[in-house]
Structures are given as structure tokens and as C-alpha cells.
Design a protein around this motif. Structure first.
Motif, PDB file in Angstrom:
ATOM      1  N   VAL A 114     -13.392 -29.087  16.065  1.00 45.98           N
ATOM      2  CA  VAL A 114     -12.138 -28.636  15.864  1.00 45.98           C
ATOM      3  C   VAL A 114     -12.092 -27.747  14.585  1.00 45.98           C
ATOM      4  O   VAL A 114     -11.494 -26.545  14.711  1.00 45.98           O
ATOM      5  CB  VAL A 114     -11.174 -29.671  15.921  1.00 45.98           C
ATOM      6  N   SER A 115     -12.498 -28.307  13.737  1.00 44.22           N
ATOM      7  CA  SER A 115     -12.585 -27.624  12.378  1.00 44.22           C
ATOM      8  C   SER A 115     -13.315 -26.395  12.494  1.00 44.22           C
ATOM      9  O   SER A 115     -12.954 -25.191  11.889  1.00 44.22           O
ATOM     10  CB  SER A 115     -13.020 -28.371  11.173  1.00 44.22           C
ATOM     11  N   GLU A 116     -14.314 -26.411  12.976  1.00 41.42           N
ATOM     12  CA  GLU A 116     -15.330 -25.144  13.151  1.00 41.42           C
ATOM     13  C   GLU A 116     -14.715 -24.159  14.207  1.00 41.42           C
ATOM     14  O   GLU A 116     -14.658 -23.036  13.794  1.00 41.42           O
ATOM     15  CB  GLU A 116     -16.711 -25.616  13.666  1.00 41.42           C
ATOM     16  N   ALA A 117     -14.113 -24.600  14.972  1.00 41.62           N
ATOM     17  CA  ALA A 117     -13.346 -23.671  15.941  1.00 41.62           C
ATOM     18  C   ALA A 117     -12.219 -22.803  15.481  1.00 41.62           C
ATOM     19  O   ALA A 117     -11.872 -21.480  15.742  1.00 41.62           O
ATOM     20  CB  ALA A 117     -12.880 -24.357  17.156  1.00 41.62           C
ATOM     21  N   LEU A 118     -11.550 -23.567  14.352  1.00 39.77           N
ATOM     22  CA  LEU A 118     -10.394 -22.912  13.505  1.00 39.77           C
ATOM     23  C   LEU A 118     -10.933 -21.998  12.329  1.00 39.77           C
ATOM     24  O   LEU A 118     -10.184 -21.386  11.774  1.00 39.77           O
ATOM     25  CB  LEU A 118      -9.479 -23.731  13.130  1.00 39.77           C
ATOM     26  N   LYS A 119     -12.112 -22.053  11.848  1.00 38.44           N
ATOM     27  CA  LYS A 119     -12.555 -21.404  10.798  1.00 38.44           C
ATOM     28  C   LYS A 119     -12.276 -19.932  10.803  1.00 38.44           C
ATOM     29  O   LYS A 119     -12.020 -19.242   9.670  1.00 38.44           O
ATOM     30  CB  LYS A 119     -13.886 -21.571  10.236  1.00 38.44           C
ATOM     31  N   GLU A 120     -12.188 -19.327  12.119  1.00 36.50           N
ATOM     32  CA  GLU A 120     -11.807 -17.998  12.262  1.00 36.50           C
ATOM     33  C   GLU A 120     -10.472 -17.526  12.001  1.00 36.50           C
ATOM     34  O   GLU A 120     -10.206 -16.339  11.959  1.00 36.50           O
ATOM     35  CB  GLU A 120     -12.443 -17.434  13.641  1.00 36.50           C
ATOM     36  N   THR A 121      -9.376 -18.434  11.814  1.00 34.92           N
ATOM     37  CA  THR A 121      -8.021 -18.328  11.918  1.00 34.92           C
ATOM     38  C   THR A 121      -7.724 -18.207  10.323  1.00 34.92           C
ATOM     39  O   THR A 121      -7.896 -19.185   9.753  1.00 34.92           O
ATOM     40  CB  THR A 121      -7.426 -19.203  12.605  1.00 34.92           C
ATOM     41  N   PRO A 122      -7.390 -17.076   9.841  1.00 31.64           N
ATOM     42  CA  PRO A 122      -6.953 -16.995   8.415  1.00 31.64           C
ATOM     43  C   PRO A 122      -5.493 -17.564   8.348  1.00 31.64           C
ATOM     44  O   PRO A 122      -4.605 -17.435   9.087  1.00 31.64           O
ATOM     45  CB  PRO A 122      -6.969 -15.522   7.963  1.00 31.64           C
TER      46      PRO A 122
END
Length: 130
Positions: A114-122
Motif C-alpha cells: 500500500v505504501s509503495e502504491a502511494l509514493k507517487e502521490t505528493p
């Protein structure tokens, strides 16, 4: 400054906070065996929508004030009070229900994915993934 704060409270949850919870809940929901737990999780998600609507309404009211429109103070204060009470109750519910379920049921691998999937969201305020 009030409008900036409301803008952040309006945009941050939709760009990071709610997608995070949605991803966590999508992993959590199929593993919930208790109907009351599933109902509480549905309430948490429904409250996100209600909070968003109240935030939008407060932004509209304060924008109207900034444009020198007359807004009855009692209406503004009542709406603000409802917003604060809902936010507090929502946070308490998440702390009482959602977070313990996440800790008890989801694995480290779930959290990592889940964390990896959200890394692109600033973050809309800080500009980077926090």
C-alpha cells in the motif's frame, strides 16, 4: 488563511488520506469475518463523503465572506461546529475500530504494498510523499 486551511483539509484527504484508507480497506474488507466490523468500516467510508461535503460547504461560505457577501454568523458557526464534531467522532472511530483492525489483520507485506502504491502521490502542502 482560513480558506488556505480549508483548501488543504479539502484536498489532502482526497489526494492521500482517503486513497490510503481505501487501499487498506480493500485489503482488510475481505478478511473481516464479523458483520459489525464490516458495518463500522462502511460507516468510516461514508463519513469521508460527509466530511468532504461539509468541507466544500465551509469553503463556499468563507469564499462568500471574502467576497463581502453577508452570511449569518449563527449559520456559519453551526456548520463549523457540525464539521468539528464529525471530524472528532470520525477520528475516534478510526482509532477505535479501523487502526486496531489494520494492526491485527493486515501483514507487513500488505502495508508495504500500500505504501509503495502511494509514493507517487505528493502531499498538496509539502509537495513530496510524507
Amino acid at each position: 488563511m482560513i480558506l488556505d486551511v480549508l483548501d488543504y483539509l479539502h484536498n489532502y484527504p482526497d489526494s492521500f488520506h482517503h486513497p490510503l484508507k481505501s487501499r487498506l480497506l480493500s485489503r482488510l474488507r475481505p478478511r473481516l469475518t464479523d458483520a459489525s466490523q464490516r458495518n463500522l468500516m462502511a460507516e468510516v467510508e461514508a463519513e469521508h463523503k460527509e466530511i468532504r461535503q461539509l468541507t466544500t460547504s465551509l469553503i463556499e461560505r468563507f469564499n462568500a465572506l471574502a467576497m463581502d457577501q453577508v452570511i449569518p454568523v449563527n449559520q456559519l458557526l453551526a456548520e463549523y461546529q457540525k464539521y468539528v464534531e464529525l471530524q472528532r467522532a470520525h477520528i475516534k472511530k478510526e482509532n477505535r475500530v479501523l487502526i486496531p483492525a489494520i494492526k491485527a489483520i493486515l501483514t507487513e507485506e500488505d502495508l508495504k504494498q500500500v505504501s509503495e502504491a502511494l509514493k507517487e502521490t505528493p502531499d498538496p502542502l509539502f509537495g513530496t510523499h510524507t
